[in-house]
Design a protein around this motif. Structure first.
Motif, PDB file in Angstrom:
ATOM      1  N   ARG A  11      -3.249  -9.307  -3.428  1.00 57.88           N
ATOM      2  CA  ARG A  11      -1.990  -9.510  -3.477  1.00 57.88           C
ATOM      3  C   ARG A  11      -0.983  -9.158  -2.363  1.00 57.88           C
ATOM      4  O   ARG A  11      -0.386  -9.682  -1.019  1.00 57.88           O
ATOM      5  CB  ARG A  11      -1.460  -8.920  -4.516  1.00 57.88           C
ATOM      6  N   CYS A  29      11.172  -1.024   0.153  1.00 55.01           N
ATOM      7  CA  CYS A  29      10.580  -0.564  -0.736  1.00 55.01           C
ATOM      8  C   CYS A  29       9.259  -0.451  -1.171  1.00 55.01           C
ATOM      9  O   CYS A  29       8.519  -0.649  -2.357  1.00 55.01           O
ATOM     10  CB  CYS A  29      10.830  -1.365  -2.117  1.00 55.01           C
ATOM     11  N   ASP A  52      11.891   3.028   1.325  1.00 51.92           N
ATOM     12  CA  ASP A  52      12.088   3.375   0.562  1.00 51.92           C
ATOM     13  C   ASP A  52      13.309   4.356  -0.203  1.00 51.92           C
ATOM     14  O   ASP A  52      13.571   4.900   0.234  1.00 51.92           O
ATOM     15  CB  ASP A  52      11.068   3.928  -0.731  1.00 51.92           C
ATOM     16  N   GLY A  84      17.653   0.174   0.613  1.00 52.80           N
ATOM     17  CA  GLY A  84      17.375  -1.420   1.715  1.00 52.80           C
ATOM     18  C   GLY A  84      18.636  -1.647   1.671  1.00 52.80           C
ATOM     19  O   GLY A  84      18.898  -1.931   2.790  1.00 52.80           O
ATOM     20  N   GLU A  85      19.070  -1.110   0.930  1.00 54.14           N
ATOM     21  CA  GLU A  85      20.943  -1.678   1.256  1.00 54.14           C
ATOM     22  C   GLU A  85      21.953  -1.277   2.195  1.00 54.14           C
ATOM     23  O   GLU A  85      22.764  -1.440   2.530  1.00 54.14           O
ATOM     24  CB  GLU A  85      22.287  -1.925  -0.194  1.00 54.14           C
ATOM     25  N   ALA A  98       8.908  -6.325  -1.866  1.00 52.58           N
ATOM     26  CA  ALA A  98       7.854  -6.844  -2.601  1.00 52.58           C
ATOM     27  C   ALA A  98       7.807  -5.888  -4.009  1.00 52.58           C
ATOM     28  O   ALA A  98       8.120  -4.930  -3.723  1.00 52.58           O
ATOM     29  CB  ALA A  98       6.421  -7.813  -2.078  1.00 52.58           C
TER      30      ALA A  98
HETATM   31  C1  LIG Z   1       7.042  -0.703  -7.879  1.00 49.75           C
HETATM   32  S1  LIG Z   1       6.900  -0.512  -6.125  1.00 49.75           S
HETATM   33  C2  LIG Z   1       6.528  -1.158  -4.984  1.00 49.75           C
HETATM   34  C3  LIG Z   1       5.473  -1.314  -4.265  1.00 49.75           C
HETATM   35  C4  LIG Z   1       4.871  -2.203  -3.230  1.00 49.75           C
HETATM   36  N1  LIG Z   1       6.343  -2.639  -2.376  1.00 49.75           N
HETATM   37  C5  LIG Z   1       4.632  -3.169  -3.657  1.00 49.75           C
HETATM   38  O1  LIG Z   1       4.299  -3.943  -4.530  1.00 49.75           O
HETATM   39  O2  LIG Z   1       3.024  -2.434  -4.034  1.00 49.75           O
HETATM   40  C6  LIG Z   1       8.700  -0.438  -6.039  1.00 49.75           C
HETATM   41  C7  LIG Z   1       9.440   0.620  -4.798  1.00 49.75           C
HETATM   42  O3  LIG Z   1      11.094   0.019  -5.114  1.00 49.75           O
HETATM   43  C8  LIG Z   1      11.709   1.322  -4.840  1.00 49.75           C
HETATM   44  N2  LIG Z   1      13.081   0.825  -5.022  1.00 49.75           N
HETATM   45  C9  LIG Z   1      13.546   0.173  -5.941  1.00 49.75           C
HETATM   46  N3  LIG Z   1      15.002  -0.367  -5.633  1.00 49.75           N
HETATM   47  C10 LIG Z   1      14.835  -0.227  -4.388  1.00 49.75           C
HETATM   48  C11 LIG Z   1      16.390   0.179  -3.353  1.00 49.75           C
HETATM   49  N4  LIG Z   1      17.783  -0.325  -3.363  1.00 49.75           N
HETATM   50  N5  LIG Z   1      16.067   0.481  -2.130  1.00 49.75           N
HETATM   51  C12 LIG Z   1      14.800   0.642  -1.581  1.00 49.75           C
HETATM   52  N6  LIG Z   1      13.631   1.725  -2.540  1.00 49.75           N
HETATM   53  C13 LIG Z   1      13.496   0.657  -3.586  1.00 49.75           C
HETATM   54  C14 LIG Z   1      11.488   2.183  -6.167  1.00 49.75           C
HETATM   55  O4  LIG Z   1      11.150   3.911  -5.178  1.00 49.75           O
HETATM   56  C15 LIG Z   1       9.746   2.119  -5.719  1.00 49.75           C
HETATM   57  O5  LIG Z   1       9.225   3.036  -4.110  1.00 49.75           O
END
Ligand SMILES: C[S@@+](CC[C@H](N)C(=O)[O-])C[C@H]1O[C@@H](n2cnc3c(N)ncnc32)[C@H](O)[C@@H]1O
Length: 173
Positions: A11, A29, A52, A84-85, A98
Motif C-alpha cells: 500500500r 498525516c 503530523d 494539515g489544516e 493516507a
Molecule cells: C494511522 S496514522 C497514518 C500513517 C500513514 N499516513 C499511513 O497511511 O500509513 C495517522 C496519523 O495522522 C495524524 N493526524 C491525524 N489527524 C491529523 C491532522 N488533522 N493533521 C495532521 N496529522 C494528523 C496522527 O497524528 C497520526 O500520526
C-alpha cells in the motif's frame, strides 16, 4: 541506523508509484514517515514535506532521519509539526493524505483551499474510515472545478483492502 524500508507495505509503495516525479512530495498525516522517507531516499523528488500534528511523532521522525547515514546532505526535506489544516505554505507537486478518516481529509483540503495553498498537481487520498464523506466531497461540483478524480485503486494491506483515489488538477482551457 537502517532505513525503515523493509516495513514499507505494498500500500505504501503504491503511494510513491503514483506520485509525480521531479516535483515536491507531501506526506501529510505522516506518522512513522515511512512513505516520505522512501520518497526522500529515492532521489526522485526535489523536496519531501512531512506533516503530523503530534510533536513526539515528529521528534522521533527527525531523529530517525538525522541518524540515517544513507540520507546524504543533498536530500531535501522539511518537517511541519502542525495539523494539515494549519499548513501555511503552498502545497505543490503531490499531496498524499493516507491512513486517516474522510472527515479529516475534507477538513485539510478545505483549509488549504481557503488559504489558496492547494497548488499541487496531484492528490492521493487513501481513507481508512468515513470514505463516503471524502468521496461526496471530491465529486462535488465545488471540488470538481479544481480537481478531477481520475482513478480509484484498491490496495491490499494484510487482509484489508484500502482505497486510493488519484486526483489531478484541472487545467485551464
Ligand atoms: C494511522 S496514522 C497514518 C500513517 C500513514 N499516513 C499511513 O497511511 O500509513 C495517522 C496519523 O495522522 C495524524 N493526524 C491525524 N489527524 C491529523 C491532522 N488533522 N493533521 C495532521 N496529522 C494528523 C496522527 O497524528 C497520526 O500520526
Amino acid at each position: 541506523m537502517k532505513l525503515p524500508s523493509p516495513k514499507l507495505t505494498t500500500r505504501m509503495r503504491s503511494f510513491i508509484d503514483h506520485a509525480i516525479l521531479h516535483a515536491p512530495f507531501w506526506d501529510v498525516c505522516c506518522d512513522h514517515g515511512y512513505v516520505g522517507i522512501k520518497a526522500l531516499v529515492s532521489n526522485q523528488f526535489p523536496m519531501v514535506h512531512f506533516v503530523d500534528q503530534v510533536p513526539h511523532i515528529m521528534k522521533r521522525l527527525q531523529t530517525l532521519i538525522y541518524q540515517n547515514r544513507e540520507l546524504r546532505s543533498e536530500h531535501q526535506y522539511r518537517l511541519h509539526v502542525c495539523s494539515g489544516e494549519e499548513i501555511d505554505i503552498d502545497v505543490e507537486g503531490t499531496l498524499l493524505i493516507a491512513g486517516v478518516g474522510g472527515f479529516t481529509m475534507k477538513n485539510i483540503l478545505n483549509a488549504l483551499i481557503d488559504k489558496d495553498h492547494l497548488q499541487c498537481d496531484r492528490i492521493l487520498l487513501s481513507p481508512h474510515t468515513d470514505e463516503k464523506v471524502i468521496v461526496e466531497f471530491i465529486i462535488s461540483d465545488f471540488f470538481q472545478a479544481l480537481y478531477s478524480v481520475d482513478d480509484k485503486k484498491l490496495l491490499t494491506e494484510g487482509k484489508r483492502e484500502r482505497p486510493l483515489y488519484i486526483l489531478n488538477k484541472k487545467r485551464a482551457l
